[in-house]
Structures are given as C-alpha cells and as structure tokens.
Enzyme design. Sequence first.
Site, PDB file in Angstrom:
ATOM      1  N   ASP A  11      45.408  68.726   9.808  1.00 43.03           N
ATOM      2  CA  ASP A  11      45.086  68.929  11.223  1.00 43.03           C
ATOM      3  C   ASP A  11      44.918  67.529  11.807  1.00 43.03           C
ATOM      4  OD1 ASP A  11      43.913  69.292  13.682  1.00 43.03           O
ATOM      5  OD2 ASP A  11      42.407  70.734  12.987  1.00 43.03           O
ATOM      6  N   GLN A  94      41.626  64.367  12.652  1.00 41.76           N
ATOM      7  CA  GLN A  94      40.395  64.862  12.001  1.00 41.76           C
ATOM      8  C   GLN A  94      40.508  65.011  10.483  1.00 41.76           C
ATOM      9  OE1 GLN A  94      39.404  68.810  13.763  1.00 41.76           O
ATOM     10  NE2 GLN A  94      39.999  69.659  11.797  1.00 41.76           N
ATOM     11  N   ASN A 104      48.282  58.067  -3.572  1.00 41.28           N
ATOM     12  CA  ASN A 104      48.429  59.522  -3.639  1.00 41.28           C
ATOM     13  C   ASN A 104      47.620  60.117  -2.485  1.00 41.28           C
ATOM     14  OD1 ASN A 104      47.987  62.344  -4.425  1.00 41.28           O
ATOM     15  ND2 ASN A 104      48.874  61.727  -6.389  1.00 41.28           N
ATOM     16  N   ASP A 131      45.372  79.288   8.786  1.00 40.36           N
ATOM     17  CA  ASP A 131      44.450  78.503   9.614  1.00 40.36           C
ATOM     18  C   ASP A 131      43.117  79.231   9.712  1.00 40.36           C
ATOM     19  OD1 ASP A 131      43.606  76.372  11.189  1.00 40.36           O
ATOM     20  OD2 ASP A 131      44.179  77.365  13.057  1.00 40.36           O
ATOM     21  N   TYR A 228      30.729  68.211   6.863  1.00 39.09           N
ATOM     22  CA  TYR A 228      31.672  69.095   7.543  1.00 39.09           C
ATOM     23  C   TYR A 228      32.710  68.280   8.311  1.00 39.09           C
ATOM     24  CZ  TYR A 228      33.884  72.180  10.762  1.00 39.09           C
ATOM     25  OH  TYR A 228      34.849  72.860  11.460  1.00 39.09           O
ATOM     26  N   LYS A 231      38.161  72.905   8.458  1.00 38.51           N
ATOM     27  CA  LYS A 231      38.457  73.857   7.393  1.00 38.51           C
ATOM     28  C   LYS A 231      39.692  73.434   6.610  1.00 38.51           C
ATOM     29  CE  LYS A 231      35.548  76.588   6.371  1.00 38.51           C
ATOM     30  NZ  LYS A 231      35.163  76.569   4.949  1.00 38.51           N
ATOM     31  N   ASP A 232      39.765  73.881   5.353  1.00 40.87           N
ATOM     32  CA  ASP A 232      40.867  73.477   4.474  1.00 40.87           C
ATOM     33  C   ASP A 232      42.216  73.993   4.968  1.00 40.87           C
ATOM     34  OD1 ASP A 232      38.675  72.697   2.937  1.00 40.87           O
ATOM     35  OD2 ASP A 232      38.659  74.623   1.919  1.00 40.87           O
ATOM     36  N   ASP A 233      42.217  75.222   5.477  1.00 40.20           N
ATOM     37  CA  ASP A 233      43.441  75.808   6.018  1.00 40.20           C
ATOM     38  C   ASP A 233      44.601  75.610   5.040  1.00 40.20           C
ATOM     39  OD1 ASP A 233      41.814  76.408   8.135  1.00 40.20           O
ATOM     40  OD2 ASP A 233      42.384  74.643   9.282  1.00 40.20           O
TER      41      ASP A 233
HETATM   42  C1  F6R Z   1      37.990  74.372  13.507  1.00 36.86           C
HETATM   43  C2  F6R Z   1      37.202  75.542  13.750  1.00 36.86           C
HETATM   44  C3  F6R Z   1      36.603  75.694  15.107  1.00 36.86           C
HETATM   45  C4  F6R Z   1      35.569  74.620  15.415  1.00 36.86           C
HETATM   46  C5  F6R Z   1      34.848  74.893  16.743  1.00 36.86           C
HETATM   47  C6  F6R Z   1      33.916  73.753  17.118  1.00 36.86           C
HETATM   48  O1  F6R Z   1      38.745  74.484  12.349  1.00 36.86           O
HETATM   49  O2  F6R Z   1      37.047  76.360  12.913  1.00 36.86           O
HETATM   50  O3  F6R Z   1      36.027  76.975  15.205  1.00 36.86           O
HETATM   51  O4  F6R Z   1      34.652  74.514  14.357  1.00 36.86           O
HETATM   52  O5  F6R Z   1      35.797  75.017  17.792  1.00 36.86           O
HETATM   53  O6  F6R Z   1      34.648  72.594  17.135  1.00 36.86           O
HETATM   54  P1  F6R Z   1      34.082  71.174  17.576  1.00 36.86           P
HETATM   55  O7  F6R Z   1      32.833  70.931  16.776  1.00 36.86           O
HETATM   56  O8  F6R Z   1      35.214  70.238  17.225  1.00 36.86           O
HETATM   57  O9  F6R Z   1      33.827  71.238  19.050  1.00 36.86           O
HETATM   58 MG    MG Z   2      41.213  71.466  14.328  1.00 34.73          MG
HETATM   59 MG    MG Z   3      43.004  74.352  11.258  1.00 30.87          MG
END
Ligand code: F6R
Ligand code: MG
Ligand code: MG
Length: 366
Positions: A11, A94, A104, A131, A228, A231-233
Amino acid sequence: MDITLSVIKADVGGYVGHSTSHPDVIQSAKESLEHAKQQGTLIDYYVTNCGDDLQLIMTHEQGEDSKQVHKLAWDTFVECTEIAKSLKLHGAGQDLLCDAFSGNIKGLGPGVAEMQITERKAETIIIFMADKTASGAWNLPLYKIFADPFNTIGLVIAPNMHAGFRFEVHDVLEAKRISFNAPEEIYDMLVFLGSPGRYSAKSVYHRATGEIAASASTQRLSLIAGRYVGKDDPVCIVRAQGTFPAVGEILEPFASVNIVKGWMRGSHHGPLMPVSFGQARCTRFDGPPRVIAAGFQLANGKLIGASDLFDDPAFDPARQRANTIADLLRGMGPFEPHRLPLDEMEYTTMPEVNKKLAPRFQPIDE
Ligand code: F6R
Ligand code: MG
Ligand code: MG
C-alpha cells in the site's frame, strides 16, 4: 522451462482515504515494469490493485528471492510513492518501512509470494489478492482447496491427487515452520491453522511429485514495524488443473463466506467478500474486507490474462451473504466479537483511558 512467478505488493497510498488506488500510481508501476521487461529483467508483468494495495505480478528466470527482482519491486514502490505524495494521497508510502533497499524486500514492509516452477504444457494459475485483512486469511480456503473432500472432489476421485498435499505452516510470532501431511495429519494441523493470527499456511506441495501447489504472503506488518502501520492485505498464488485442484475447486471456498480480522482500523472482524476487479473498492466502514481472483495461463512465462474470476453471478449469493454478515456484525458497534479482542486491535486507547481512570477503580469486597 523454469519460470519464477513473483507477486509483490504494498500500500503506497490510498485514493480516497484507504478505499482504493489512484490510476496515476498504477500507471507509474506499469511503466516501471515495462521498462524492466524491455531490459530483459522480466519476461512479463501484470499490475493491478485490490482496494488500496498495489500488486506487481512478475514472471522471470531469476529464481525466488532474486535481489534484482526485489530491488525492481522496491524501486517501483518508491517511484509510486513519489506520485502518491505529489497527489497528497492518504498514507503515501505507508508500507515502505525502511529508507533503503538491502538485498531482499522481505522484512521491509511489502508482502511477497513467489514460486519457481517448471511450466507445464498448460500452466493455469490463480492469484488471490485481499484488502482489509491479515496474513492468515488464506488458512481456511487453502485447507478447503487442498484437504477437504467436501470442497475438492478431486481428492477423492482423481487418481493423480489421491495421495494428498503437504502444508508448510509458519508460526509468524516465533518465526518457526512445520509441515503437515494431509489427509492423515489434518486434526493436528487444524489446531494451528484454525488460529490464523499466529499460524499461517505458507505453501502447499503435491505429495506424489513434491511440486509446489500454492504460495502465500505471510509477512505481518505490525510484527515488522513493532507498531500499527496498516493491514497485511495478503496475496496467494495457486496452481490449477491436472495434478492440482480444478479452477472451480479453487474458487469454491469463497462461495461460503469466511470471517476475517482486519476491517476498520485493523480492529474488527468482517466477512471476506469475493468481488470483481471493479468492485475491489473498500467503502462501507472501510470495507468489508475484499478478495479478488486473477486467473492466468502461462505461455513460456508470458501472462495470458488476467481473467476476472469472481466477476460471475454465481458469486452473487456469497456477496449477498457477506452483506448480511456485515449488517449483523455492524449492529454490534464497538462490542466483541465484531471488535477484536483487546490484545489484537491495531488501534486502542486502553492504556491512556486505563491510566486516567486508575484512581477511580476500587477493590471489590467479596
Ligand atoms: C487501513 C484501514 C482503515 C484505516 C482507517 C483509519 O488499512 O483498515 O480502516 O485504519 O481509515 O486510517 P487513518 O488512521 O490512516 O486515518
Ligand atoms: Mg491504506
Ligand atoms: Mg490495504
């Protein structure tokens, strides 16, 4: 001919919010990989996105863990991040957790699934990309595809699959691995696979030939970064037909909806909804979690495809069921089991709130 298929994803910025990817970012990745193809580093490539994750699907002859291919992916993500920053996309870069590439790409943030294969007369491949979910999301579908005769009838009636498959399972917390033979060790294996937050199916092998059948990304971003970061997605490559399950047997587990971790702020359970490429946009409560399936035939390393395999009314009932499950879970608001247990949430205010309220907690006289 030995071909390596590398699927490397990150991402590098969301549009809008964390919902999907921007066309300029995808275009930049295509240009970078086209250049590498012209230079001879890659045989072929396909670039796509699932939600806010950018996937680089690449074929080459350099084997797994190739420094050249991993550096190409890293440099591509860095260039895409520059585009994302110029458009002020959300969370630009991110998943790039290090400043510089060091041999690697594993451990630097992006997810990686690779397999080196001898291309068959007809080499059918499915690549799953998800995702808003975590790396263990493939445990249940991989179990059904390669070990459950109620899903894969070929395990029962196809002589070339009847000897079963071997699963390599990773303990992602302690960085240990173990192999299990299906069907005879499935009860032991499910003790681990049933807990996908800690144990992930990494790869699957055809027992009679030893050939690789599936390979999944198991990188856990939060473990790499120690905090944090998203997410790994995950992504997962599965070989189909012949000595492997049929395309329909591989897609079938997604017809019954699996509940996964990773929805909204990485802190909620949600249904994993199988969708077409065009529907891979996470809008409702930043989700629900999505999975797409890209089908290819390989022709001397050339990627013939992608065929958008969930773009089929046969998966409409699964999407409907996922929406029903989403309604049910959303009705619980901030309560478990919609919200993840305290120690698994990616966002929490518990330490601050607990500290603030500590003086108000009184002992209970029994
Ligand atoms: C991202 C995700 C989203 C964010 C949420 C808050 O993978 O799962 O639900 O966690 O939109 O995002 P921020 O903290 O970037 O505003
Ligand atoms: Mg994102
Ligand atoms: Mg994602």
